[in-house]
Design a protein around this motif. Structure first.
Motif, PDB file in Angstrom:
ATOM      1  N   ASP A  56      40.865  35.154  48.236  1.00 48.45           N
ATOM      2  CA  ASP A  56      41.522  36.330  47.648  1.00 48.45           C
ATOM      3  C   ASP A  56      41.750  36.155  46.156  1.00 48.45           C
ATOM      4  O   ASP A  56      41.559  37.082  45.365  1.00 48.45           O
ATOM      5  N   LYS A  57      42.170  34.974  45.784  1.00 48.84           N
ATOM      6  CA  LYS A  57      42.397  34.720  44.363  1.00 48.84           C
ATOM      7  C   LYS A  57      41.099  34.825  43.561  1.00 48.84           C
ATOM      8  O   LYS A  57      41.059  35.393  42.471  1.00 48.84           O
ATOM      9  N   ALA A  58      40.036  34.307  44.138  1.00 54.41           N
ATOM     10  CA  ALA A  58      38.747  34.380  43.446  1.00 54.41           C
ATOM     11  C   ALA A  58      38.294  35.834  43.306  1.00 54.41           C
ATOM     12  O   ALA A  58      37.782  36.255  42.250  1.00 54.41           O
ATOM     13  N   LEU A  59      38.503  36.658  44.378  1.00 57.48           N
ATOM     14  CA  LEU A  59      38.124  38.071  44.309  1.00 57.48           C
ATOM     15  C   LEU A  59      38.965  38.823  43.267  1.00 57.48           C
ATOM     16  O   LEU A  59      38.455  39.642  42.504  1.00 57.48           O
ATOM     17  N   PHE A  60      40.267  38.539  43.239  1.00 52.78           N
ATOM     18  CA  PHE A  60      41.141  39.183  42.252  1.00 52.78           C
ATOM     19  C   PHE A  60      40.723  38.819  40.825  1.00 52.78           C
ATOM     20  O   PHE A  60      40.678  39.679  39.929  1.00 52.78           O
ATOM     21  N   ASP A  61      40.441  37.523  40.602  1.00 52.06           N
ATOM     22  CA  ASP A  61      40.003  37.104  39.268  1.00 52.06           C
ATOM     23  C   ASP A  61      38.702  37.799  38.872  1.00 52.06           C
ATOM     24  O   ASP A  61      38.510  38.204  37.718  1.00 52.06           O
ATOM     25  N   PHE A  62      37.814  37.981  39.844  1.00 51.27           N
ATOM     26  CA  PHE A  62      36.541  38.652  39.544  1.00 51.27           C
ATOM     27  C   PHE A  62      36.774  40.110  39.140  1.00 51.27           C
ATOM     28  O   PHE A  62      36.214  40.596  38.150  1.00 51.27           O
ATOM     29  N   ASN A  63      37.613  40.827  39.929  1.00 53.91           N
ATOM     30  CA  ASN A  63      37.902  42.235  39.605  1.00 53.91           C
ATOM     31  C   ASN A  63      38.602  42.364  38.253  1.00 53.91           C
ATOM     32  O   ASN A  63      38.318  43.272  37.474  1.00 53.91           O
ATOM     33  N   GLN A  64      39.532  41.457  37.988  1.00 56.64           N
ATOM     34  CA  GLN A  64      40.239  41.504  36.712  1.00 56.64           C
ATOM     35  C   GLN A  64      39.291  41.277  35.545  1.00 56.64           C
ATOM     36  O   GLN A  64      39.394  41.936  34.496  1.00 56.64           O
ATOM     37  N   ASN A  65      38.369  40.373  35.723  1.00 59.32           N
ATOM     38  CA  ASN A  65      37.393  40.137  34.657  1.00 59.32           C
ATOM     39  C   ASN A  65      36.503  41.354  34.439  1.00 59.32           C
ATOM     40  O   ASN A  65      36.150  41.696  33.305  1.00 59.32           O
TER      41      ASN A  65
END
Length: 526
Positions: free
Chosen positions: A94-103
């Motif tokens: 989940d953290k990796a997906l959130f970081d991807f969307n934020q980027n």
């Protein structure tokens, strides 16, 4: 139990269990040794020692049950650790997906910011180029004008002995950059000193002398200065545009053609001159009379009707307007709509006139849905009367006004007596003075007869200017052509509260009695 039966455990996880198992094994070994010795002893001693075997079996059963409990505890611990590891892996995903969307969002915002910066930069460059072009054009125009003026001056000096050049010749400078060429022949003809005064009066509703007097009065306020790029419109032309527009009610496009000016310029001139008339001429030609003038008016009204102490005749008319955008219901004229079978909107004009039909007080601009008595209550005249400033003065009105200590109106009930009927006829003669004055007002200024293009907020200024010009024409005995006569018709309604003062009721009865018994109340039935 062997350790190899739990291959998923680490050394650290089961170290304390391993120590416990070793102690239990040692205890079992020692127990076995002791049991062997005991067995030997029991064999030697006989059957009296058989109960020791039962104790060994119970001890073994307890040891095996305790081992099973420990195994269950270890299995539960292992399941909990596996669940924690699974939760940790999901949290990392989940953290990796959130970081991807934020980027992705950050990148999109950066791209949009770069595009906006580029767009604004292009706009600034475009504005700077336009300003530069305008500056070059202005400089070129000024240079051309100066050069043309210098060439004209040189030509004039060289040909001083010859006749001056005619307008429109090659040596006359022309301003083609700033002024559109329009024909002014019509106004040039009317403004000529040789133009007949009768025709001028028919066109502008006043003589040339009265027109010139108005121009002289407004000169200081209306006059504009010439500039280097164009000449100012003369005062006479400015005043003529306004008066012609008010007199004929022609659309601005036709006014523009007659005077050779732009449509917006004509509209601006009408408002400017009307404002100047209101600001400069209203205080001189439209005001409440002083005491001496009031006494003179009383005598003249008495000679007309025989009613004493009449200081003015009052009437309220309606001026049609285009349906406004705001508060449209307030301006809806129900009576005119029903009579004409056409939706009508209007504003009111209440006026008091002297015996000659000159306005002494006006109240302009209240919505057409209001009745005559409602307009009167909101007017400055009502405030003056309620403050006692109209003592011993009657203002005569029709049945649409209430009977007060200073407003005198006819009887409105049925089955009138002979005395009351005679009084109504005499008061009608005074009322006719105001009604005929409004008829001349609308006949002289045709813009009041139809819906105008003037905005609602500017209309009171225009109507006030019409009233002032009406007074000027009446005071200077400017006649009205027969074809310009206008028959005025406003629906009169009896006031809802027609009696406001018992003293006024007694005074009206006394006036009616005196008129009849002093032989001044003759009627058409006598």
């Amino acid at each position: 139990m062997e350790i190899s039966s739990f291959p998923f455990l680490n050394q650290e996880d089961f170290s304390h269990f391993f120590t416990l198992f070793q102690e239990m094994d040692n205890a079992n070994v020692n127990g076995n040794d002791s049991n062997n010795n005991n067995n030997k002893k029991r064999q030697r001693k006989g059957e009296d020692f058989n109960y020791y075997d039962d104790d060994d079996e119970e001890t073994k059963k307890k040891s095996n049950g305790f081992t099973d409990i420990l195994a269950s505890i270890m299995l539960l611990d292992e399941e909990e650790k596996q669940e924690q590891e699974l939760w940790f892996m999901e949290d990392q995903q989940d953290k990796a997906l959130f970081d991807f969307n934020q980027n992705q969002k950050t990148q999109a915002m950066d791209d949009y910011h770069v595009q906006m910066q580029s767009h604004y930069s292009d706009l600034n460059q475009f504005d700077e180029s336009r300003k530069a072009k305008r500056a070059r054009r202005s400089a070129f125009a000024v240079t051309s004008t100066i050069a043309t003026a210098a060439a004209a001056a040189t030509t004039a000096d060289n040909s001083a002995s010859s006749s001056p050049p005619k307008p429109g010749s090659a040596s006359t400078p022309h301003r083609r950059l700033w002024v559109k060429d329009r024909s002014k022949d019509w106004w040039d003809q009317f403004s000529s000193p040789d133009f007949p005064d009768e025709e001028f009066r028919r066109a502008f509703r006043m003589s040339k002398a009265t027109f010139q007097m108005i121009c002289d009065e407004l000169d200081a306020v209306v006059m504009k200065k010439n500039t280097m790029l164009r000449e100012a419109i003369p005062v006479r032309t400015r005043v003529a545009v306004c008066i012609w527009r008010l007199a004929t009610g022609e659309p601005l496009r036709l006014v523009s053609r007659r005077f050779g000016l732009g449509i917006s310029t004509c509209h601006k001139l009408v408002l400017e001159v009307c404002s100047a008339i209101k600001g400069v001429l209203m205080s001189k030609f439209l005001h409440w009379p002083d005491e001496n003038k009031v006494e003179i008016d009383k005598e003249e009204f008495k000679s007309i009707s025989g009613i004493p102490n009449v200081g003015g005749s009052m009437y309220t008319t309606h001026v049609p307007i285009i349906a406004p955008k705001n508060n449209v219901a307030s301006y809806f004229n129900k009576r005119h709509t029903e009579r004409n079978q056409k939706t009508s909107y209007s504003i009111t004009v209440q006026g008091i006139v002297d015996p000659k039909g000159v306005f002494t007080d006006v109240c302009i601009g209240y919505p057409g849905s209001m009745s005559d008595d409602q307009v009167l209550e909101k007017s400055a005249l009502s405030q003056r009367g309620n403050m006692g400033l109209l003592k011993d003065v009657w203002i005569v009105g029709n049945s649409g006004y209430p009977l007060t200590d200073w407003v005198l109106v006819p009887y409105t009930h049925q089955n009138l007596t002979w005395c009351q009927h005679a009084f109504n006829e005499k008061i009608g003669e005074v009322q006719r003075v105001a009604k005929e004055a409004f008829a001349r007002l609308k006949g002289r200024w045709s813009c009041l007869q139809k819906r105008t293009e003037v905005k609602l907020q500017d209309l009171p200024v225009v109507l006030g200017a019409c009233c002032v010009l009406h007074n000027i024409c009446e005071m200077r005995n400017e006649g009205l052509e027969p074809e310009l006569r206008y028959e005025i018709f406003d629906d009169e309604m009896v006031a809802e509260n027609g009696l406001r003062s018992a003293n006024a009721l007694q005074a009206r009865d006394q006036i009616a009695h005196d008129l009849l018994h002093h032989g001044q109340a003759g009627t058409r039935y006598s």
